[in-house]
Motif scaffolding. Structure first.
Motif, mmCIF file in Angstrom:
data_model
loop_
_atom_site.group_PDB
_atom_site.id
_atom_site.type_symbol
_atom_site.label_atom_id
_atom_site.label_comp_id
_atom_site.label_asym_id
_atom_site.label_seq_id
_atom_site.Cartn_x
_atom_site.Cartn_y
_atom_site.Cartn_z
ATOM 1 N N LEU A 87 25.163 17.427 35.109
ATOM 2 C CA LEU A 87 24.744 16.026 35.242
ATOM 3 C C LEU A 87 25.074 15.488 36.625
ATOM 4 N N ASP A 88 26.232 15.873 37.163
ATOM 5 C CA ASP A 88 26.611 15.453 38.518
ATOM 6 C C ASP A 88 25.628 15.974 39.564
ATOM 7 N N HIS A 89 24.954 17.077 39.271
ATOM 8 C CA HIS A 89 23.992 17.663 40.208
ATOM 9 C C HIS A 89 22.558 17.242 39.899
ATOM 10 N N GLY A 90 22.397 16.181 39.109
ATOM 11 C CA GLY A 90 21.090 15.601 38.880
ATOM 12 C C GLY A 90 20.247 16.278 37.825
ATOM 13 N N ILE A 91 20.838 17.127 37.014
ATOM 14 C CA ILE A 91 20.092 17.805 35.953
ATOM 15 C C ILE A 91 20.057 16.911 34.723
ATOM 16 N N ARG A 92 18.907 16.822 34.084
ATOM 17 C CA ARG A 92 18.731 15.942 32.929
ATOM 18 C C ARG A 92 19.610 16.363 31.757
ATOM 19 N N PRO A 93 20.058 15.418 30.925
ATOM 20 C CA PRO A 93 20.973 15.747 29.819
ATOM 21 C C PRO A 93 20.456 16.835 28.886
#
Length: 418
Positions: A265-271
């Motif tokens: 999530l910190d790297h912008g990946i969707r939940p």
């Protein structure tokens, strides 16, 4: 053709299936439900942080407390299973797990989450895991690592299925409803599976591996380990080395189960995609338990165990260089294979060294090492992130810890013919 006076003594059940495989199936379902529910915790981290205004380190403590209990409590549940039978412990564990998940759904603060999830899930898995894994070891000889791998592959399948399911439930109805639904599933399936658990083939007049005759087919060709009392086994050099190796590895091996989803999530990946990364660990773990267990029976279990530590170290080092979904998925698969092999091999190695009469007691004490590592590793990683805003240090430390575990395992004496 001579008809045996007692049909079950031929090593199969009345329906033609060796009963040991039913014990393996029960262990598979129990580990699937228990560890699937535990490892799904990563999908709840963001919601718990938000609703209770908690830091990542404070939320990580929930998983670490549960992990400490479900590995540490094996030192209690193992001897109880040796004395009173594995089935009773398995059923008690499933009921405790159900209660913990249900109570967590009603929690109003982090303290109640610690008590409900930490104690309920921790004690629930702690009551059931060591007894059912210990029971499987007694039912097999030649195919012990394979059977052990199949039994604990429930952990991998649970890691594959339950976190994405929990994530979808959270998105649809919230984290409280997700915990309640998981509790209902454990209550129904887990209680039914516990009825298949039995301590040893001799209790049914059967023989290990479904062998025919008065002794297993491999009894003359393969020297069997003496059934050492638990107190003697625990004082041995081999046990000390196994314990230190597990302790070192456990400081890092459970960090991804708590922090991989927040890292993604910190790297912008969707939940939704982030939750699939835990599923990828599950896929790799399942493959590792099947493949490594079968290969280790041929190549040597001690050397295979050391190789799993090296593999986990290499995978964790890869994690530190990943930032995209597909690279993280490759890490998760590779890590899962080695993690699954490690979990499958440990009970078989213990059985090889110390025999089966007190196997649950010995495994239970050994897993206290994993308990201490689980208690410290994920929490330390969470607080390191809170201080530095990065996971670089805990990932590097986790990889180094597994290299140390491999070196310690390499010192294990070779198995002698007894």
């Amino acid at each position: 053709m001579t008809i045996p006076s007692h049909p079950l003594r031929a090593g199969v059940c009345a329906d033609g299936i060796f009963h040991g495989w039913l014990v393996v199936a029960a262990a598979f379902l129990i580990t699937l439900l228990g560890f699937g529910s535990a490892y799904a915790f990563s999908t709840f981290v963001e919601a718990l942080q938000r609703d209770f205004s908690a830091t990542r380190g404070a939320v990580s403590l929930v998983f670490s407390l549960a992990g400490f209990l479900y590995f540490g409590f094996g030192a209690v549940s193992g001897p109880l299973a040796d004395r009173y039978g594995s089935r009773r412990l398995a059923l008690t564990g499933m009921l405790l797990l159900t209660s913990g998940l249900a109570l967590a759904s009603a929690a109003q603060n982090m303290t109640q989450i610690y008590l409900a999830y930490g104690l309920g899930v921790g004690l629930g898995i702690g009551c059931s895991y060591v007894p059912v894994v210990g029971a499987v070891q007694r039912w097999f000889d030649r195919r012990r690592a394979m059977a052990s791998g199949l039994a604990v592959s429930g952990i991998g399948v649970g890691t594959l299925l339950v976190p994405p399911l929990a994530s979808a439930l959270i998105d649809a109805w919230g984290w409280r409803a997700a915990y309640l639904i998981l509790a209902a599933g454990v209550a129904v399936i887990g209680s039914a599976a516990a009825r298949w658990v039995e301590n040893a083939p001799q209790d049914r007049g059967l023989l290990p591996d479904g062998a025919r005759g008065a002794a297993p087919a491999s009894a003359e060709s393969r020297p069997q380990p003496a059934d050492l009392p638990a107190s003697a086994a625990i004082r041995s050099r081999a046990f000390a080395l196994l314990y230190l190796g597990c302790l070192a590895s456990a400081f890092g091996v459970f960090v991804p189960f708590v922090h991989l989803v927040p890292y993604a999530l910190d790297h912008g990946i969707r939940p939704g995609l982030a939750a699939l990364l835990l599923g990828a660990i599950g896929v790799g773990s399942t493959a590792g338990r099947y493949l490594v267990g079968a290969l280790a029976d041929r190549l040597g279990r001690r050397a295979s165990l050391a190789a799993m530590y090296v593999g986990m170290a290499a995978a964790l080092a890869l994690w530190g260089a990943c930032g995209q979904f597909w690279t993280l998925a490759l890490f998760a698969l590779a890590f899962g294979v080695c993690y699954g092999g490690w979990v499958a091999l440990l009970p078989a190695v213990v059985m090889d060294r110390f025999g089966g009469r007190h196997i649950s007691s010995i495994i239970g004490v050994l897993y206290t090492s994993v308990a201490f590592g689980t208690l410290i590793g994920p929490v330390a990683a969470g607080y390191a992130y809170d201080l530095r805003g990065t996971y670089a240090l805990p990932i590097a430390a986790s990889a180094a810890a597994n290299l140390l575990a491999a070196a310690i395992t390499g010192l294990l004496p070779r198995q002698r013919n007894r």
